[in-house]
Design an enzyme around this catalytic site. Structure first.
Site, PDB file in Angstrom:
ATOM      1  N   LYS A   1      14.191   0.469  35.096  1.00 30.87           N
ATOM      2  CA  LYS A   1      15.115   0.831  36.178  1.00 30.87           C
ATOM      3  C   LYS A   1      15.527   2.295  36.006  1.00 30.87           C
ATOM      4  O   LYS A   1      16.287   2.636  35.102  1.00 30.87           O
ATOM      5  CB  LYS A   1      16.365  -0.043  36.164  1.00 30.87           C
ATOM      6  CG  LYS A   1      17.364   0.339  37.266  1.00 30.87           C
ATOM      7  CD  LYS A   1      18.717  -0.300  37.057  1.00 30.87           C
ATOM      8  CE  LYS A   1      19.721   0.174  38.117  1.00 30.87           C
ATOM      9  NZ  LYS A   1      19.934   1.636  38.099  1.00 30.87           N
TER      10      LYS A   1
ATOM     11  N   GLY B   1      22.503   6.645  28.542  1.00 31.45           N
ATOM     12  CA  GLY B   1      23.514   7.057  29.502  1.00 31.45           C
ATOM     13  C   GLY B   1      24.832   7.332  28.813  1.00 31.45           C
ATOM     14  O   GLY B   1      24.873   7.613  27.614  1.00 31.45           O
TER      15      GLY B   1
ATOM     16  N   GLY C   1      27.605   2.413  28.409  1.00 33.93           N
ATOM     17  CA  GLY C   1      27.058   1.737  27.237  1.00 33.93           C
ATOM     18  C   GLY C   1      27.918   0.575  26.780  1.00 33.93           C
ATOM     19  O   GLY C   1      27.408  -0.478  26.376  1.00 33.93           O
TER      20      GLY C   1
ATOM     21  N   GLU D   1      21.430   4.726  23.630  1.00 30.67           N
ATOM     22  CA  GLU D   1      21.426   6.157  23.336  1.00 30.67           C
ATOM     23  C   GLU D   1      22.444   6.766  24.285  1.00 30.67           C
ATOM     24  O   GLU D   1      22.195   6.897  25.482  1.00 30.67           O
ATOM     25  CB  GLU D   1      20.022   6.730  23.552  1.00 30.67           C
ATOM     26  CG  GLU D   1      19.813   8.065  22.858  1.00 30.67           C
ATOM     27  CD  GLU D   1      20.396   9.212  23.639  1.00 30.67           C
ATOM     28  OE1 GLU D   1      21.511   9.664  23.273  1.00 30.67           O
ATOM     29  OE2 GLU D   1      19.782   9.648  24.601  1.00 30.67           O
TER      30      GLU D   1
ATOM     31  N   CYS E   1      22.428  14.942  26.390  1.00 30.39           N
ATOM     32  CA  CYS E   1      23.372  14.182  25.564  1.00 30.39           C
ATOM     33  C   CYS E   1      23.569  14.776  24.176  1.00 30.39           C
ATOM     34  O   CYS E   1      24.637  14.631  23.588  1.00 30.39           O
ATOM     35  CB  CYS E   1      22.916  12.728  25.448  1.00 30.39           C
ATOM     36  SG  CYS E   1      21.197  12.581  24.938  1.00 30.39           S
TER      37      CYS E   1
ATOM     38  N   GLU F   1      32.708  14.785  26.451  1.00 26.77           N
ATOM     39  CA  GLU F   1      31.425  15.283  26.945  1.00 26.77           C
ATOM     40  C   GLU F   1      31.567  15.791  28.376  1.00 26.77           C
ATOM     41  O   GLU F   1      32.010  15.053  29.259  1.00 26.77           O
ATOM     42  CB  GLU F   1      30.390  14.165  26.877  1.00 26.77           C
ATOM     43  CG  GLU F   1      28.978  14.615  27.214  1.00 26.77           C
ATOM     44  CD  GLU F   1      27.965  13.513  27.010  1.00 26.77           C
ATOM     45  OE1 GLU F   1      26.863  13.816  26.513  1.00 26.77           O
ATOM     46  OE2 GLU F   1      28.259  12.351  27.354  1.00 26.77           O
TER      47      GLU F   1
END
Length: 492
Positions: free
Chosen positions: A187, A239, A244, A261, A295, A394
């Protein structure tokens, strides 16, 4: 059958192309805000069909029980197909994601280097013999026994990828999973589906049993189905840490394996003896590459106060000269963010940093000369507090936060004072000390003086703390898609 990458209208499910439940939607170029093509919009019905096909294909054994050499030979054909369409992949990376002309080839090279490594690992014998045991028996004889470890495919793998590396991440999840004998439901992000549909187009041309590989698009409802369905044995997700956590919660009732991740706020440590040219290379890559939408990027720059003034002055001078604009132009240094919501997020971080007392060195707003597209100026802040919003959260945008330190011990403490632990870097002329420091930084990857010089396909990638669970890349990434079985036996 869908054959034109930029106008793909179908999903690939159970070995053939399917009309999606919710029709077709435009794919937007983030640099121009214009549609570059169309992509299918899947829904729960499509996801149900994909999961069912993947489950049936795995349970049949038609792929999982095939000799590993045959699986590798089939995937080698895919490798060759993708090499042949390199220019098409690069064009899509620029138009769909906003990679610059200089950045796109690096992503392709990285993907194919890892592809080759996975095929190498897949050919290894999955059986590992363990030491023999000689055990005395009551009758005076001795029993000879031993055991083996066996790596087996885990089953049905749901691979959920983000917008910032559609081709790379679709490949580094699907290829090792397939090579190990699993079946896959991929996906992609609704923002950048065309790169994954290109991958599906070439997989569709392989001689795979129906249902071994499936691609379904869609929104949160499709993602939740993949996370909760008991027929799915593993979810590999890349993501944000916020999503997550939801993936973990969705997987918990069925206790399926979760590979995550997630995000990062990685630290680049610049010691007092650093070569400033190398430091500038590391710093620019750390927040300008992909317009900061990576990331593991080292957007938190910890710089020894003895050289911080020179570092900030030089970084500011270089950053002001960067060309921001259409990534299709060869002279562009940095392209757009993915959508306006990402630009607004960067604006909020700038506002918060100013309120926290940080010093704006350059950037900090939307470029005045660009009337269309989701652009934001590459931005540098100095005098950033390590416990501030800018240093701890982030951004996923092109904003660098410079934090000063006075000793190596303080630099390590500052680097580790984070909920994340994904990437990191150290710049120093003292390689031994840099290695000692790298061993003390709580993060999944550290690059000393910009690392080995090229993609190292044996290096695993993944994080500590809230940066995720498990690893990608190399043999460690391959083995994430396997279960470990032990079998004991005796000589009779």
């Amino acid at each position: 059958m869908a054959t034109i990458t930029k106008n793909c209208t179908d999903l690939f499910i159970d070995g053939r192309w399917h009309t999606p439940q919710f029709g077709v939607e435009d794919v937007i170029n983030p640099a121009t805000e214009a549609a570059i093509g169309s992509a299918p919009l899947g829904g729960p019905q499509d996801c149900e069909a994909a999961i069912n096909a993947a489950r049936r294909a795995f349970d049949s054994g038609a792929w999982s029980e095939l000799a590993r050499s045959q699986r590798v030979a089939t995937l080698r054909k895919l490798f060759d197909k993708l090499l042949a369409c390199r220019e098409e992949v690069l064009e899509l990376s620029v138009a769909e994601m906003g990679y610059t002309q200089a950045q796109a080839p690096f992503q392709f090279h990285m993907a194919m280097a890892h592809f080759e490594k996975y095929l190498e690992v897949a050919l290894r014998d999955p059986i590992t013999p363990l030491p023999m045991l000689i055990t005395p028996q009551a009758n005076g004889t001795h029993l000879l026994g031993s055991a083996i470890k066996v790596r087996e495919p885990i089953g049905v793998v749901a691979a959920i990828t983000p917008y910032n590396a559609g081709f790379l991440l679709g490949l580094v999840k699907s290829v090792p999973a397939l090579a190990a004998g699993n079946t896959v439901v991929l996906k992609p992000s609704p923002y950048t589906p065309l790169q994954s549909l290109l991958l599906a187009r070439h997989i569709a041309e392989l001689d795979l049993p129906a249902g071994v590989f499936n691609l379904v698009t869609g929104g949160n409802e499709v993602g939740e189905m993949l996370g909760t369905d008991p027929r799915v044995d593993m979810v590999s997700f890349t993501g944000s840490d916020a999503i997550g956590r939801k993936v973990m919660a969705q997987a918990a009732p069925t206790l399926k394996k979760v590979h995550l991740e997630l995000g990062g706020k990685s630290a680049l440590i610049v010691r007092h003896d650093a070569d400033l040219e190398i430091a500038m290379q590391a710093a620019l890559f750390g927040f300008v590459f992909q317009a900061g939408q990576g990331c593991s990027m080292t957007t938190r720059m910890l710089v020894d106060n003895r050289i911080r003034g020179a570092f900030v002055e030089q970084l500011g001078d270089i950053t002001r000269k960067l060309v921001v604009g259409d990534p299709a132009a060869a002279t562009t240094d940095m392209g757009p963010l993915i959508r306006d919501v990402a630009v607004a997020r960067s604006e909020r971080f700038v506002e918060a940093a100013l309120q926290d007392g940080a010093t704006l060195v350059c950037g900090g707003q939307r470029p005045a000369h660009l009337q269309r597209g989701f652009f934001f100026e590459p931005t540098v802040f100095d005098n950033v507090s390590n416990d501030s919003m800018l240093a701890q959260q982030e951004v996923f945008g092109p904003i660098a936060a410079v934090v000063g330190f006075d000793s190596d011990a303080e630099a390590i403490a500052l680097a580790n004072a984070s909920n994340y632990g994904l990437g990191g870097g150290i710049v120093s002329r003292d390689a031994g000390t840099a290695m000692q420091m790298a061993l003390r930084v709580r993060t999944g990857m550290v690059m000393i003086n910009n690392g080995p010089g090229d993609v190292h396909p044996d290096m695993p990638f993944g994080g500590f703390k809230q940066s995720g669970l498990g690893r990608e890349w190399g043999e460690d990434g391959y083995y994430e898609f396997t279960e470990l079985k032990s079998i004991g036996f005796n000589a009779g």
